[in-house]
Design a protein around this motif. Structure first.
Motif, PDB file in Angstrom:
ATOM      1  N   MET A  34      35.762 -30.092  46.433  1.00 57.12           N
ATOM      2  CA  MET A  34      34.857 -29.828  45.136  1.00 57.12           C
ATOM      3  C   MET A  34      34.683 -31.521  44.401  1.00 57.12           C
ATOM      4  O   MET A  34      33.863 -31.863  43.842  1.00 57.12           O
ATOM      5  CB  MET A  34      35.979 -29.229  43.939  1.00 57.12           C
ATOM      6  CG  MET A  34      35.309 -28.932  42.884  1.00 57.12           C
ATOM      7  SD  MET A  34      34.192 -27.791  43.370  1.00 57.12           S
ATOM      8  CE  MET A  34      33.722 -27.691  41.214  1.00 57.12           C
ATOM      9  N   ALA A  35      35.919 -32.268  44.607  1.00 58.71           N
ATOM     10  CA  ALA A  35      35.622 -33.618  43.685  1.00 58.71           C
ATOM     11  C   ALA A  35      34.805 -34.208  44.332  1.00 58.71           C
ATOM     12  O   ALA A  35      34.125 -35.458  43.473  1.00 58.71           O
ATOM     13  CB  ALA A  35      36.970 -34.580  43.994  1.00 58.71           C
ATOM     14  N   ASN A  36      33.960 -34.541  45.656  1.00 60.48           N
ATOM     15  CA  ASN A  36      32.979 -34.930  45.853  1.00 60.48           C
ATOM     16  C   ASN A  36      31.034 -34.498  44.823  1.00 60.48           C
ATOM     17  O   ASN A  36      30.401 -35.214  45.914  1.00 60.48           O
ATOM     18  CB  ASN A  36      33.101 -35.523  47.293  1.00 60.48           C
ATOM     19  CG  ASN A  36      33.828 -35.910  47.909  1.00 60.48           C
ATOM     20  OD1 ASN A  36      34.485 -37.363  47.400  1.00 60.48           O
ATOM     21  ND2 ASN A  36      33.763 -36.124  48.627  1.00 60.48           N
ATOM     22  N   GLN A  37      31.274 -33.792  44.984  1.00 57.45           N
ATOM     23  CA  GLN A  37      30.535 -32.502  44.330  1.00 57.45           C
ATOM     24  C   GLN A  37      30.028 -33.579  43.043  1.00 57.45           C
ATOM     25  O   GLN A  37      31.412 -32.962  41.777  1.00 57.45           O
ATOM     26  CB  GLN A  37      30.306 -31.520  44.478  1.00 57.45           C
ATOM     27  CG  GLN A  37      30.217 -31.090  45.451  1.00 57.45           C
ATOM     28  CD  GLN A  37      30.353 -29.349  46.008  1.00 57.45           C
ATOM     29  OE1 GLN A  37      30.082 -28.946  44.624  1.00 57.45           O
ATOM     30  NE2 GLN A  37      29.492 -28.960  46.343  1.00 57.45           N
ATOM     31  N   LYS A  38      28.748 -33.695  42.183  1.00 59.39           N
ATOM     32  CA  LYS A  38      28.561 -34.097  40.811  1.00 59.39           C
ATOM     33  C   LYS A  38      28.878 -32.790  39.999  1.00 59.39           C
ATOM     34  O   LYS A  38      28.333 -31.873  40.385  1.00 59.39           O
ATOM     35  CB  LYS A  38      27.657 -34.863  40.560  1.00 59.39           C
ATOM     36  CG  LYS A  38      27.549 -36.010  41.169  1.00 59.39           C
ATOM     37  CD  LYS A  38      26.678 -37.186  40.879  1.00 59.39           C
ATOM     38  CE  LYS A  38      26.604 -38.805  41.515  1.00 59.39           C
ATOM     39  NZ  LYS A  38      26.292 -39.310  40.632  1.00 59.39           N
ATOM     40  N   GLN A  39      29.544 -33.042  38.919  1.00 60.16           N
ATOM     41  CA  GLN A  39      30.057 -31.756  37.825  1.00 60.16           C
ATOM     42  C   GLN A  39      29.542 -31.594  36.614  1.00 60.16           C
ATOM     43  O   GLN A  39      29.453 -33.709  36.789  1.00 60.16           O
ATOM     44  CB  GLN A  39      30.967 -30.913  38.141  1.00 60.16           C
ATOM     45  CG  GLN A  39      32.244 -31.276  38.002  1.00 60.16           C
ATOM     46  CD  GLN A  39      32.874 -31.014  38.655  1.00 60.16           C
ATOM     47  OE1 GLN A  39      33.246 -29.909  38.729  1.00 60.16           O
ATOM     48  NE2 GLN A  39      34.833 -31.278  38.758  1.00 60.16           N
ATOM     49  N   ARG A  40      29.643 -31.458  36.121  1.00 60.90           N
ATOM     50  CA  ARG A  40      29.295 -31.869  34.414  1.00 60.90           C
ATOM     51  C   ARG A  40      30.367 -30.835  33.766  1.00 60.90           C
ATOM     52  O   ARG A  40      31.196 -30.566  33.965  1.00 60.90           O
ATOM     53  CB  ARG A  40      28.143 -30.824  33.633  1.00 60.90           C
ATOM     54  CG  ARG A  40      26.878 -30.938  33.952  1.00 60.90           C
ATOM     55  CD  ARG A  40      25.522 -29.691  33.842  1.00 60.90           C
ATOM     56  NE  ARG A  40      24.587 -30.437  34.432  1.00 60.90           N
ATOM     57  CZ  ARG A  40      23.541 -31.426  33.272  1.00 60.90           C
ATOM     58  NH1 ARG A  40      23.404 -31.925  32.496  1.00 60.90           N
ATOM     59  NH2 ARG A  40      22.808 -31.874  34.169  1.00 60.90           N
ATOM     60  N   TYR A  41      30.536 -31.989  33.190  1.00 57.05           N
ATOM     61  CA  TYR A  41      31.561 -31.625  31.602  1.00 57.05           C
ATOM     62  C   TYR A  41      31.145 -32.349  30.385  1.00 57.05           C
ATOM     63  O   TYR A  41      31.397 -33.096  29.870  1.00 57.05           O
ATOM     64  CB  TYR A  41      33.146 -32.840  33.006  1.00 57.05           C
ATOM     65  CG  TYR A  41      34.339 -33.286  31.357  1.00 57.05           C
ATOM     66  CD1 TYR A  41      34.956 -31.547  31.257  1.00 57.05           C
ATOM     67  CD2 TYR A  41      34.798 -33.777  30.230  1.00 57.05           C
ATOM     68  CE1 TYR A  41      36.046 -31.916  30.794  1.00 57.05           C
ATOM     69  CE2 TYR A  41      35.708 -33.629  29.626  1.00 57.05           C
ATOM     70  CZ  TYR A  41      36.506 -32.504  29.790  1.00 57.05           C
ATOM     71  OH  TYR A  41      37.298 -32.097  28.670  1.00 57.05           O
ATOM     72  N   ARG A  42      31.853 -31.028  29.767  1.00 57.97           N
ATOM     73  CA  ARG A  42      31.916 -31.250  28.173  1.00 57.97           C
ATOM     74  C   ARG A  42      32.998 -32.611  27.359  1.00 57.97           C
ATOM     75  O   ARG A  42      34.129 -31.684  27.775  1.00 57.97           O
ATOM     76  CB  ARG A  42      31.752 -30.233  27.648  1.00 57.97           C
ATOM     77  CG  ARG A  42      29.841 -29.030  28.361  1.00 57.97           C
ATOM     78  CD  ARG A  42      29.670 -28.274  26.880  1.00 57.97           C
ATOM     79  NE  ARG A  42      28.358 -28.309  27.179  1.00 57.97           N
ATOM     80  CZ  ARG A  42      27.092 -28.523  26.302  1.00 57.97           C
ATOM     81  NH1 ARG A  42      27.834 -29.356  25.205  1.00 57.97           N
ATOM     82  NH2 ARG A  42      25.497 -28.283  26.061  1.00 57.97           N
ATOM     83  N   ALA A  43      32.961 -33.199  27.112  1.00 58.83           N
ATOM     84  CA  ALA A  43      33.368 -34.026  26.723  1.00 58.83           C
ATOM     85  C   ALA A  43      33.211 -33.747  24.847  1.00 58.83           C
ATOM     86  O   ALA A  43      32.495 -34.279  24.884  1.00 58.83           O
ATOM     87  CB  ALA A  43      33.829 -35.450  26.911  1.00 58.83           C
ATOM     88  N   LYS A  44      34.851 -33.972  24.308  1.00 59.23           N
ATOM     89  CA  LYS A  44      34.569 -34.137  22.685  1.00 59.23           C
ATOM     90  C   LYS A  44      35.190 -36.097  22.735  1.00 59.23           C
ATOM     91  O   LYS A  44      36.209 -35.208  22.812  1.00 59.23           O
ATOM     92  CB  LYS A  44      35.474 -32.847  21.704  1.00 59.23           C
ATOM     93  CG  LYS A  44      34.725 -33.785  20.151  1.00 59.23           C
ATOM     94  CD  LYS A  44      34.993 -32.186  19.174  1.00 59.23           C
ATOM     95  CE  LYS A  44      34.687 -32.883  17.771  1.00 59.23           C
ATOM     96  NZ  LYS A  44      35.187 -31.917  16.873  1.00 59.23           N
ATOM     97  N   ILE A  45      34.371 -36.514  22.266  1.00 60.19           N
ATOM     98  CA  ILE A  45      34.801 -37.789  22.053  1.00 60.19           C
ATOM     99  C   ILE A  45      34.677 -38.002  20.593  1.00 60.19           C
ATOM    100  O   ILE A  45      33.556 -38.026  20.086  1.00 60.19           O
ATOM    101  CB  ILE A  45      34.073 -38.750  22.870  1.00 60.19           C
ATOM    102  CG1 ILE A  45      34.918 -38.893  24.009  1.00 60.19           C
ATOM    103  CG2 ILE A  45      35.065 -40.303  22.624  1.00 60.19           C
ATOM    104  CD1 ILE A  45      33.322 -38.975  25.222  1.00 60.19           C
ATOM    105  N   GLY A  46      36.017 -38.568  19.873  1.00 57.51           N
ATOM    106  CA  GLY A  46      36.040 -38.458  18.269  1.00 57.51           C
ATOM    107  C   GLY A  46      35.247 -37.547  17.728  1.00 57.51           C
ATOM    108  O   GLY A  46      35.814 -36.248  18.194  1.00 57.51           O
ATOM    109  N   ASP A  47      33.760 -37.430  16.682  1.00 54.47           N
ATOM    110  CA  ASP A  47      32.943 -35.952  16.364  1.00 54.47           C
ATOM    111  C   ASP A  47      32.171 -35.840  17.643  1.00 54.47           C
ATOM    112  O   ASP A  47      31.243 -35.359  16.284  1.00 54.47           O
ATOM    113  CB  ASP A  47      32.451 -36.824  15.075  1.00 54.47           C
ATOM    114  CG  ASP A  47      33.939 -36.915  13.923  1.00 54.47           C
ATOM    115  OD1 ASP A  47      34.760 -36.793  14.484  1.00 54.47           O
ATOM    116  OD2 ASP A  47      34.603 -37.982  13.238  1.00 54.47           O
TER     117      ASP A  47
END
Length: 83
Positions: A1-14
């Motif tokens: 799974m680590a070799n497949q690109k995946q989307r991650y939603r990140a909240k950075i600051g605001d």
């Protein structure tokens, strides 16, 4: 799974970002948490700086840390090669 690109939603600051990468969710969460902790430290130390300037300082610090770690790794490899 680590070799497949995946989307991650990140909240950075605001702000919210969608990050696409090969890292695991646990890795992305750890990076996101560390980034926000360091950004908060910069904001406390330099609250009058614009958010963009705070982000640049954070990037500078990250690159500095990366360079130090790479130097340490290179030195360790050199010692191992000599052994």
């Amino acid at each position: 799974m680590a070799n497949q690109k995946q989307r991650y939603r990140a909240k950075i600051g605001d702000k919210e970002f969608t990050i696409v990468g090969n890292g695991t969710v646990a890795h992305m969460e750890a990076v996101n948490q560390l980034l926000n902790e360091q950004l908060e430290q910069i904001q406390q130390l330099a609250p009058k700086l614009a958010v963009e300037d705070q982000a640049l300082l954070l990037a500078f610090n990250a690159m500095s840390d990366q360079l130090k770690k790479q130097t340490e790794l290179d030195e360790l490899k050199h010692v191992e090669e000599g052994a």
